[in-house]
Design an enzyme around this catalytic site. Structure first.
Site, PDB file in Angstrom:
ATOM      1  N   LYS A 152       0.831  -1.199   0.000  1.00 44.61           N
ATOM      2  CA  LYS A 152       0.000   0.000   0.000  1.00 44.61           C
ATOM      3  C   LYS A 152       0.878   1.268   0.000  1.00 44.61           C
ATOM      4  CE  LYS A 152      -3.931  -2.294   0.209  1.00 44.61           C
ATOM      5  NZ  LYS A 152      -3.779  -3.741   0.081  1.00 44.61           N
TER       6      LYS A 152
HETATM    7  C1  LIG Z   1      -5.114  -4.563   0.744  1.00 40.53           C
HETATM    8  C2  LIG Z   1      -6.577  -4.595   0.610  1.00 40.53           C
HETATM    9  C3  LIG Z   1      -7.411  -5.182   1.584  1.00 40.53           C
HETATM   10  C4  LIG Z   1      -6.898  -5.988   2.735  1.00 40.53           C
HETATM   11  O1  LIG Z   1      -5.988  -5.349   3.534  1.00 40.53           O
HETATM   12  P1  LIG Z   1      -5.020  -6.237   4.449  1.00 40.53           P
HETATM   13  O2  LIG Z   1      -4.299  -5.205   5.243  1.00 40.53           O
HETATM   14  O3  LIG Z   1      -4.139  -7.014   3.528  1.00 40.53           O
HETATM   15  O4  LIG Z   1      -5.874  -7.110   5.290  1.00 40.53           O
HETATM   16  C5  LIG Z   1      -8.778  -5.085   1.424  1.00 40.53           C
HETATM   17  N1  LIG Z   1      -9.320  -4.468   0.383  1.00 40.53           N
HETATM   18  C6  LIG Z   1      -8.567  -3.905  -0.582  1.00 40.53           C
HETATM   19  C7  LIG Z   1      -9.238  -3.203  -1.713  1.00 40.53           C
HETATM   20  C8  LIG Z   1      -7.173  -3.963  -0.512  1.00 40.53           C
HETATM   21  O5  LIG Z   1      -6.439  -3.423  -1.475  1.00 40.53           O
END
Ligand SMILES: *Cc1c(COP(=O)(O)O)cnc(C)c1O
Length: 374
Positions: free
Chosen positions: A183
C-alpha cells in the site's frame, strides 16, 4: 541489461529503520506508546475523528460490521472487483454479500447498480476505491442517507486520496485503511479504522483485544466476543516514519501517473484497444496504474511477455463472485458482465514511490512492444 522493475515495492527510510531498532531495544515491543502516537497523528489527519489501528485492513472492516451490529439475515452490498477480503468479512460476520456490477470507466462499484440492489434486508454498503480512486462520495452518502444504510468504506488503497479537497477518511461513516506492504504507506502489515464517536472507538478496542475492558490495578471484564487484532509498536514505528512522507508519496505517484499518460500518448487507446484509467490528479493517490487489455491478448500472455522485458505486472483483481466459495452461494458467470470482463483483462503496471520517470518510460515502451502490431 535492465534490472527487473517490479509492479510494487515498499520504500523504508533509514530513520524509520532506526526507529524500529529503538522499539526492539526498548523492552516494549507490542502495542504501546508508538501505537498511541500513530493513532493520534492519524486522527489529526482525519480531522479529529476517532481512529484505532489494527494488524490488518481486513479485520478493520469485520470490526466495523460488528460495531454496526450487522450479522445473520442482513445484506451488505459490495463490488466483485476487489481483494477477496472485502466480501469475506461479510461472510465472516454471518451476513449475506450482494454484489453490484462496476462502472467500466472507473472500475469502481456502479452506484446506479447499488441502488437497484437495495432490498428491505440491506444494512450496509462496502464501496472499494480501486487504485485509490474514490467513488462519487456525495452520491454514495446520499444513497446511504435515503435508505438508512451504514457505509464501511474499503479505503484500503486510498490513503492520501481526497474528495473535493478533503482527505478520504476525514468525513463519512466507517472508513477502513490497510497498511499492507504494497500500500502507499505501510506498517508491513496493518490497518486503521476511522469511526464516528468515542463509543464506537471503545467497542473497536474491545473487538481488537478479546473483548477485554480493564479498570484500576487489576480489574478485568469481558462482555463482547473479541479477537486478537492489535498493532505492535514495531509496526507503528514503521507507520509513523511512512506517514510523515504521505504528502510527498502521493505527489510523486501523481507525477508518475501524469508521466504514464504523456508517454502513452493520445493515440495509445485507439492503436491498441487497451483502456487507460481515468485521468484524475485531484482525488486519486494513484495506488495502482491499471490497464484493461484488448481481447486480442490474454493476461497470462501479456504478463509473460512483459516479464521477458524485465517488467513485473500485478493482477488486481479476479472477480470475487467467481471463486468457488462464492459460486457455492449461487453466484455464477454472466451475473456481473462488466466485472467479469475487467476481471479477465485488467493488469497493474509498475507504480511505486522509488520509481522515476525513466522507469515509467521503460514500462510504457514494453507495453507498446507487446501490444502494438509490428
Ligand atoms: C489490501 C486490501 C485489503 C486488505 O488489507 P489487508 O491489510 O491485507 O488485510 C482489502 N481491500 C482492498 C481493496 C485492498 O487493497
Amino acid at each position: 541489461m535492465n534490472t527487473f522493475l517490479p509492479f510494487s515495492k515498499p520504500t523504508i527510510d533509514e530513520s524509520t529503520i532506526a526507529a524500529v531498532g529503538d522499539v526492539l531495544r526498548s523492552g516494549w515491543i507490542t502495542s504501546g506508546p508508538k501505537v498511541a502516537e500513530f493513532e493520534k497523528q492519524l486522527s489529526a489527519y482525519f480531522g479529529g475523528r476517532p481512529v484505532r489501528t489494527f494488524n490488518s485492513g481486513t479485520c478493520t472492516m469485520e470490526i466495523a460490521l460488528r460495531i454496526a451490529g450487522i450479522g445473520a439475515g442482513d445484506e451488505v452490498i459490495t463490488t466483485s472487483i476487489s481483494w477477496v477480503a472485502t466480501a469475506n468479512v461479510i461472510l465472516e460476520v454471518g451476513a449475506t454479500p450482494v454484489f453490484a456490477d462496476i462502472d467500466p470507466v472507473t472500475r469502481n462499484i456502479d452506484l446506479d447498480k447499488v441502488e437497484a440492489a437495495i432490498t428491505p434486508k440491506t444494512r450496509a454498503i462496502i464501496p472499494v476505491y480501486l487504485a485509490g480512486k474514490p467513488v462519487d462520495m456525495d452520491r454514495l452518502y446520499a444513497i446511504a442517507a435515503k435508505h438508512k444504510l451504514r457505509v464501511i468504506e474499503d479505503a484500503a488503497q486510498a490513503m492520501g486520496s481526497s474528495w473535493n479537497g478533503k482527505p478520504i477518511g476525514s468525513f463519512g461513516d466507517f472508513v477502513s485503511f490497510s497498511f499492507q506492504a504494497n500500500k502507499n504507506i505501510t506498517t508491513s502489515e496493518g490497518g486503521c479504522l476511522v469511526m464516528n464517536n468515542e463509543e464506537e472507538a471503545k467497542l473497536a478496542e474491545k473487538f481488537r483485544l478479546q473483548g477485554v475492558t480493564r479498570s484500576g490495578w487489576d480489574g478485568i471484564e469481558v462482555d463482547v466476543l473479541g479477537g486478537k487484532y492489535n498493532m505492535t509498536d514495531i509496526a507503528a514505528a514503521i507507520g509513523l516514519g511512512q506517514f510523515a512522507k504521505l504528502a510527498e508519496i502521493t505527489a510523486h505517484r501523481r507525477k508518475l501517473a501524469q508521466h504514464y499518460f504523456a508517454t502513452f500518448g493520445a493515440d495509445f487507446e485507439a492503436q491498441t484497444g487497451a483502456q487507460l484509467p481515468p485521468q484524475d490528479f485531484e482525488n486519486t493517490n494513484w495506488h495502482l496504474f491499471q490497464l484493461v487489455l484488448p481481447d486480442s491478448i490474454t493476461r497470462a500472455e501479456f504478463m509473460e511477455k512483459m516479464k521477458a522485458h524485465d517488467i513485473g505486472i500485478g493482477y488486481h483483481y479476479a472477480p470475487i463472485h467467481l471463486f468457488k466459495l462464492y459460486r457455492a452461494l449461487g453466484f455464477k458467470e454472466g451475473m456481473f458482465p462488466v466485472s467479469e470482463h475487467v476481471g479477465r483483462q485488467i493488469v497493474s503496471l509498475p507504480m511505486f514511490y522509488a520509481m522515476n520517470e525513466a522507469d515509467v518510460e521503460r514500462s510504457v515502451a514494453a507495453v507498446k512492444e507487446v501490444l502494438l502490431p509490428r
